[in-house]
Motif scaffolding. Sequence first.
Motif, mmCIF file in Angstrom:
data_model
loop_
_atom_site.group_PDB
_atom_site.id
_atom_site.type_symbol
_atom_site.label_atom_id
_atom_site.label_comp_id
_atom_site.label_asym_id
_atom_site.label_seq_id
_atom_site.Cartn_x
_atom_site.Cartn_y
_atom_site.Cartn_z
ATOM 1 N N ILE A 93 0.874 -1.177 0.000
ATOM 2 C CA ILE A 93 0.000 0.000 0.000
ATOM 3 C C ILE A 93 0.912 1.227 0.000
ATOM 4 N N GLN A 94 0.776 2.041 -1.048
ATOM 5 C CA GLN A 94 1.663 3.201 -1.196
ATOM 6 C C GLN A 94 0.864 4.508 -1.132
ATOM 7 N N PRO A 95 1.503 5.575 -0.664
ATOM 8 C CA PRO A 95 0.827 6.881 -0.647
ATOM 9 C C PRO A 95 0.900 7.515 -2.043
ATOM 10 N N PRO A 96 0.009 8.457 -2.369
ATOM 11 C CA PRO A 96 0.093 9.132 -3.667
ATOM 12 C C PRO A 96 1.398 9.921 -3.806
ATOM 13 N N SER A 97 1.934 10.427 -2.705
ATOM 14 C CA SER A 97 3.212 11.164 -2.737
ATOM 15 C C SER A 97 3.739 11.249 -1.304
ATOM 16 N N ILE A 98 5.012 11.617 -1.181
ATOM 17 C CA ILE A 98 5.616 11.753 0.153
ATOM 18 C C ILE A 98 4.951 12.908 0.915
ATOM 19 N N GLU A 99 4.505 13.940 0.179
ATOM 20 C CA GLU A 99 3.844 15.086 0.831
ATOM 21 C C GLU A 99 2.507 14.666 1.459
ATOM 22 N N VAL A 100 1.759 13.870 0.700
ATOM 23 C CA VAL A 100 0.468 13.387 1.233
ATOM 24 C C VAL A 100 0.717 12.487 2.445
ATOM 25 N N LEU A 101 1.756 11.654 2.339
ATOM 26 C CA LEU A 101 2.080 10.763 3.466
ATOM 27 C C LEU A 101 2.390 11.587 4.720
ATOM 28 N N GLU A 102 3.174 12.624 4.552
ATOM 29 C CA GLU A 102 3.531 13.476 5.691
ATOM 30 C C GLU A 102 2.263 14.078 6.307
ATOM 31 N N GLU A 103 1.358 14.541 5.441
ATOM 32 C CA GLU A 103 0.078 15.101 5.945
ATOM 33 C C GLU A 103 -0.688 14.066 6.760
ATOM 34 N N ARG A 104 -0.734 12.819 6.255
ATOM 35 C CA ARG A 104 -1.482 11.766 6.960
ATOM 36 C C ARG A 104 -0.832 11.437 8.297
ATOM 37 N N LEU A 105 0.506 11.368 8.281
ATOM 38 C CA LEU A 105 1.211 11.055 9.536
ATOM 39 C C LEU A 105 0.973 12.152 10.569
ATOM 40 N N ARG A 106 1.035 13.409 10.101
ATOM 41 C CA ARG A 106 0.804 14.530 11.030
ATOM 42 C C ARG A 106 -0.665 14.563 11.467
ATOM 43 N N GLY A 107 -1.545 14.284 10.513
ATOM 44 C CA GLY A 107 -2.983 14.289 10.809
ATOM 45 C C GLY A 107 -3.363 13.233 11.837
ATOM 46 N N ARG A 108 -2.655 12.091 11.804
ATOM 47 C CA ARG A 108 -2.957 11.012 12.757
ATOM 48 C C ARG A 108 -2.538 11.400 14.170
ATOM 49 N N ALA A 109 -1.562 12.282 14.244
ATOM 50 C CA ALA A 109 -1.135 12.856 15.531
ATOM 51 C C ALA A 109 -0.744 11.818 16.582
ATOM 52 N N THR A 110 -0.008 10.786 16.146
ATOM 53 C CA THR A 110 0.425 9.766 17.107
ATOM 54 C C THR A 110 1.933 9.784 17.344
ATOM 55 N N GLU A 111 2.671 10.533 16.492
ATOM 56 C CA GLU A 111 4.136 10.457 16.559
ATOM 57 C C GLU A 111 4.758 11.788 16.972
ATOM 58 N N THR A 112 5.927 11.698 17.590
ATOM 59 C CA THR A 112 6.716 12.901 17.862
ATOM 60 C C THR A 112 7.345 13.359 16.544
ATOM 61 N N GLU A 113 7.862 14.596 16.519
ATOM 62 C CA GLU A 113 8.502 15.113 15.302
ATOM 63 C C GLU A 113 9.662 14.188 14.878
ATOM 64 N N GLU A 114 10.426 13.713 15.859
ATOM 65 C CA GLU A 114 11.563 12.834 15.547
ATOM 66 C C GLU A 114 11.076 11.538 14.876
ATOM 67 N N LYS A 115 9.999 10.984 15.398
ATOM 68 C CA LYS A 115 9.458 9.728 14.829
ATOM 69 C C LYS A 115 8.860 9.972 13.448
ATOM 70 N N ILE A 116 8.253 11.145 13.243
ATOM 71 C CA ILE A 116 7.715 11.459 11.908
ATOM 72 C C ILE A 116 8.860 11.471 10.906
ATOM 73 N N GLN A 117 9.967 12.112 11.282
ATOM 74 C CA GLN A 117 11.107 12.208 10.374
ATOM 75 C C GLN A 117 11.699 10.820 10.079
ATOM 76 N N SER A 118 11.810 9.970 11.090
ATOM 77 C CA SER A 118 12.407 8.652 10.824
ATOM 78 C C SER A 118 11.452 7.793 9.989
ATOM 79 N N ARG A 119 10.134 7.987 10.173
ATOM 80 C CA ARG A 119 9.159 7.250 9.343
ATOM 81 C C ARG A 119 9.199 7.743 7.891
ATOM 82 N N LEU A 120 9.392 9.051 7.707
ATOM 83 C CA LEU A 120 9.458 9.580 6.337
ATOM 84 C C LEU A 120 10.722 9.083 5.635
ATOM 85 N N GLU A 121 11.791 8.976 6.400
ATOM 86 C CA GLU A 121 13.046 8.452 5.835
ATOM 87 C C GLU A 121 12.846 7.007 5.362
#
Length: 205
Positions: A129-157
Amino acid sequence: MYLISFQIFRPRPVVLSGPSGTGKSTLLKKLLKDYKGVFGFSVSHTTRDPRPGEVDGKDYHFRNREAMQEDIDTGEFIETDEFSGNLYGTSKCAVQDVRAKGLICILDVDIAGVRHIKESDLDPIYVSIQPPSIEVLEERLRGRATETEEKIQSRLEAARIDMEECNEPGLFDIVIVNDDLDESYEKLQSVLKEEIMKVQQGIKS
Ligand SMILES: Nc1nc2c(ncn2[C@@H]2O[C@H](COP(=O)(O)OP(=O)(O)O)[C@@H](O)[C@H]2O)c(=O)[nH]1
Ligand SMILES: Nc1ncnc2c1ncn2[C@@H]1O[C@H](COP(=O)(O)OP(=O)(O)O)[C@@H](O)[C@H]1O
């Protein structure tokens, strides 16, 4: 006689993989809800902390690192991986519990887990299952509001690597770009149609 028909109807498991925040849990929860008695979730072990609302034994088996490492050392896992600073793993029991009930076992694992499972005798259907783009993925991760900024960055990596590797020939049976949720769910159901029918016919007979 009963044993023979049980073996014929034994459905293949399903591996759902893809970047964190792409919609795997959303899709698999929909399958579990819409197809009661057809799918069962392989409950993984993890050393990460539970999120609000997550239940031990249902979403994950939450363990400390020492306890999980002991179980790994005694050979209780099919595969394990370190993701974003935590250990995750599929135990043999997690899969057996679901398969013993004749259900389609759904596994949610990262791409390293996919590669390890390829070396096992599980023979699942592999879905990315892939996101339409990395930008959309970042929005979804932030929207879910479950991760710290550090965890968001490591997940995006990790996501950037996953988005590249998912197109490797032969790695996945299908790659679904989860843009519109309903369309993605339709595609997922259609890939799994044959296995779903096997279980539904098994229930009727
Ligand atoms: N290899 C492996 N990966 C897992 C397992 N369970 C979960 N994961 C993966 O670990 C990553 C992080 O999962 P999680 O912390 O629940 O975050 P989320 O995917 O953003 O909800 C995801 O890519 C999951 O697919 C497992 O048993 N084995
Ligand atoms: N197709 C979609 N369009 C918009 N938002 C989505 C879509 N699919 C999932 N989401 C949202 O994106 C977030 C991440 O989804 P989730 O299922 O938790 O991802 P994963 O299990 O892959 O980490 C959630 O807030 C979820 O509601």
